[in-house]
Design a protein around this motif. Sequence first.
Motif, short mmCIF file in Angstrom:
data_model
loop_
_atom_site.label_atom_id
_atom_site.label_comp_id
_atom_site.label_asym_id
_atom_site.label_seq_id
_atom_site.Cartn_x
_atom_site.Cartn_y
_atom_site.Cartn_z
N MET A 171 38.16 47.83 47.21
CA MET A 171 38.45 47.12 45.83
C MET A 171 38.70 48.00 44.70
SD MET A 171 38.62 43.87 46.83
CE MET A 171 38.35 42.98 45.28
N ASN B 106 41.24 42.43 39.61
CA ASN B 106 40.36 43.26 40.92
C ASN B 106 41.67 42.89 41.96
OD1 ASN B 106 38.11 43.84 39.76
ND2 ASN B 106 37.73 41.62 39.76
N ALA C 97 42.43 44.55 46.37
CA ALA C 97 42.02 45.02 47.39
C ALA C 97 43.06 45.91 47.88
CB ALA C 97 41.73 43.94 48.55
N ARG D 66 45.26 40.41 46.82
CA ARG D 66 44.46 40.05 45.72
C ARG D 66 42.94 39.99 46.25
NH1 ARG D 66 43.97 34.19 44.69
NH2 ARG D 66 42.03 34.28 43.70
N ARG D 67 42.47 39.98 47.35
CA ARG D 67 41.34 39.90 47.94
C ARG D 67 41.36 40.43 49.51
NH1 ARG D 67 41.34 33.75 46.88
NH2 ARG D 67 42.26 32.98 48.77
N LYS E 166 40.04 39.01 52.00
CA LYS E 166 40.67 38.17 53.12
C LYS E 166 41.94 37.85 53.26
CE LYS E 166 39.20 34.05 52.05
NZ LYS E 166 38.20 32.89 51.73
#
Length: 57
Positions: A28, A39, A41, A51-52, A54
């Motif tokens: 991250m 934030n 990834a 974005r994240r 997952k």
Amino acid sequence: MAGASKNSRTTVATQKFMCPDCNGEIIMKTMYEGGKLKNIAECQGCKRTERRPKDFK
């Protein structure tokens, strides 16, 4: 009877996310863009960003 505080009962666990494409580790990062903190990834192997973690699946 005094109990332990809520913060002392929580455990700190770090998760390692792996990229399904190249098996690189996903980290991250915090970026400052346009006056806002974002934030994101990023895979260290293939440099793919999402974005994240997952969202890599």
